[in-house]
Scaffold this motif. Structure first.
Motif, PDB file in Angstrom:
ATOM      1  N   PRO A   2       1.096  -0.890  -0.095  1.00  0.00           N
ATOM      2  CA  PRO A   2       0.001  -0.169  -0.089  1.00  0.00           C
ATOM      3  C   PRO A   2       0.745   1.240  -0.157  1.00  0.00           C
ATOM      4  CG  PRO A   2      -0.772  -1.328   1.674  1.00  0.00           C
ATOM      5  CD  PRO A   2       0.988  -2.198   1.128  1.00  0.00           C
ATOM      6  N   ASN A   3       2.249   0.841   0.710  1.00  0.00           N
ATOM      7  CA  ASN A   3       3.470   3.022   0.450  1.00  0.00           C
ATOM      8  C   ASN A   3       4.568   1.652   0.944  1.00  0.00           C
ATOM      9  OD1 ASN A   3       2.223   2.128   3.364  1.00  0.00           O
ATOM     10  ND2 ASN A   3       1.096   3.290   3.695  1.00  0.00           N
ATOM     11  N   ASP A  57      -1.195   6.764 -11.519  1.00  0.00           N
ATOM     12  CA  ASP A  57      -0.603   7.531 -10.536  1.00  0.00           C
ATOM     13  C   ASP A  57      -0.140   7.694  -9.195  1.00  0.00           C
ATOM     14  OD1 ASP A  57      -3.347   7.452 -10.557  1.00  0.00           O
ATOM     15  OD2 ASP A  57      -3.912   9.657  -9.763  1.00  0.00           O
ATOM     16  N   CYS A  58      -1.003   5.867  -9.215  1.00  0.00           N
ATOM     17  CA  CYS A  58      -0.841   5.720  -7.586  1.00  0.00           C
ATOM     18  C   CYS A  58       0.296   4.940  -7.841  1.00  0.00           C
ATOM     19  CB  CYS A  58      -2.459   4.917  -7.678  1.00  0.00           C
ATOM     20  SG  CYS A  58      -2.037   3.739  -5.901  1.00  0.00           S
ATOM     21  N   ILE A  67      -2.828  -4.060  -5.304  1.00  0.00           N
ATOM     22  CA  ILE A  67      -2.264  -3.688  -4.344  1.00  0.00           C
ATOM     23  C   ILE A  67      -2.311  -4.348  -3.198  1.00  0.00           C
ATOM     24  CG2 ILE A  67      -2.160  -1.850  -1.926  1.00  0.00           C
ATOM     25  CD1 ILE A  67      -2.279  -0.179  -4.630  1.00  0.00           C
ATOM     26  N   ASP A 104      -2.871  -4.635   0.499  1.00  0.00           N
ATOM     27  CA  ASP A 104      -3.962  -3.717   1.155  1.00  0.00           C
ATOM     28  C   ASP A 104      -4.093  -5.114   2.442  1.00  0.00           C
ATOM     29  OD1 ASP A 104      -5.619  -4.041  -0.181  1.00  0.00           O
ATOM     30  OD2 ASP A 104      -6.625  -2.598   0.445  1.00  0.00           O
ATOM     31  N   ILE A 143      -5.391  -0.744 -10.464  1.00  0.00           N
ATOM     32  CA  ILE A 143      -4.527   0.775 -10.174  1.00  0.00           C
ATOM     33  C   ILE A 143      -4.146   1.613 -11.069  1.00  0.00           C
ATOM     34  CG2 ILE A 143      -5.125  -0.224  -7.649  1.00  0.00           C
ATOM     35  CD1 ILE A 143      -1.845  -0.262  -8.094  1.00  0.00           C
ATOM     36  N   LYS A 197       3.376   7.143  -7.565  1.00  0.00           N
ATOM     37  CA  LYS A 197       3.856   7.572  -5.878  1.00  0.00           C
ATOM     38  C   LYS A 197       4.111   6.528  -5.081  1.00  0.00           C
ATOM     39  CE  LYS A 197       2.210   9.952  -1.738  1.00  0.00           C
ATOM     40  NZ  LYS A 197       3.039   8.945  -1.677  1.00  0.00           N
ATOM     41  N   ILE A 198       4.145   5.025  -4.485  1.00  0.00           N
ATOM     42  CA  ILE A 198       4.378   3.906  -4.648  1.00  0.00           C
ATOM     43  C   ILE A 198       5.882   3.950  -5.289  1.00  0.00           C
ATOM     44  CG2 ILE A 198       4.692   1.563  -3.980  1.00  0.00           C
ATOM     45  CD1 ILE A 198       1.993   2.260  -4.262  1.00  0.00           C
TER      46      ILE A 198
END
Ligand code: 5GP
Length: 209
Positions: free
Chosen positions: A125-126, A193-194, A167, A169, A190, A197-198
């Motif tokens: 998730p990150n 852009d997501c 993802i 999660d 997803i 970001k990761i």
């Protein structure tokens, strides 16, 4: 007779929790077969030869390469990993969807040889979660963890070659998303852009920022 199965190539940064997601898919859904790789890495505590991996010496591994017994292989953070050919061919012919949980160099070799393979990349998730999971499993030294983090940063450069991103999660949700992709059941995907970001977070993280 059943149709031939699909070849699924599933990659993800070390610590993304792919292994657990694969176990969940095997438990919950039918018609999947999980390929067991050969490796020269030493077994972690609790790992059993023939269950998590076929543990080999470097000589044995090289012999498998010479005898063309591996579909692909790669060196990852100092150890060899490769996919035994027989299991994959047999299961695809029997109509099972064969899962290869492998790193990106091997995955790209497979894609070249078998363009019909479905390429899925599992993301955490990150970036914080990734490091927490790597440290939390307490199976590796900080040196190895840092090497795996820089490897993750390196891998961000090739993940655009994958067909799908999911993802992780929550394990059951992630397994369901992968099964939806395979069964063409309106998968929840997803956006780029997501993914970006990761990717950027991991790059920053690996530089200690
Ligand atoms: P680990 O040491 O954490 O079990 O695995 C390290 C990396 O090797 C993971 O990214 C895993 O997906 C990858 N890997 C496992 N088996 C194979 C394989 O047969 N071939 C390739 N190319 N990578 C593999």
């Amino acid at each position: 007779m059943k149709n031939k199965g699909l070849l699924l190539v599933i990659s993800g940064f070390s610590g993304a929790g792919k292994g657990t997601v694969m176990k969940e898919i095997m438990k919950k859904y039918d018609d999947y077969a999980l390929s067991i790789s050969a490796t020269t890495r030493l077994p972690r505590e609790g790992e059993v030869d023939g269950r998590e991996y076929f543990f080999k010496t470097v000589e044995q591994f090289k012999q498998m390469i010479n005898e063309n017994k591996l579909i692909e292989y790669a060196n990852y953070v100092g150890n060899y990993y490769g996919t035994p050919r027989d299991f994959v061919e047999k299961n695809i012919n029997e109509g099972n969807n064969v899962i290869l949980e492998i790193e990106t160099q091997g995955a790209l070799q497979v894609k070249k040889m078998m363009p019909e393979a479905v390429m899925i990349f599992v993301l955490p998730p990150n970036a914080d979660t990734l490091k927490e999971r790597l440290v939390g499993r307490q199976t590796e030294t900080m040196e190895v963890i840092n090497k795996r983090l820089s490897k993750a940063a390196e891998e961000t450069g090739v993940i655009d070659k994958y067909d799908y991103f999911v993802i992780n999660d929550e394990i059951a949700d992630c397994a369901a998303r992968i099964n939806d992709i395979v069964t063409d059941n309106n998968p929840e995907l997803i956006g780029s852009d997501c993914v970006n970001k990761i990717k950027n977070d991991i790059l920053k993280f690996s530089k200690g920022e």
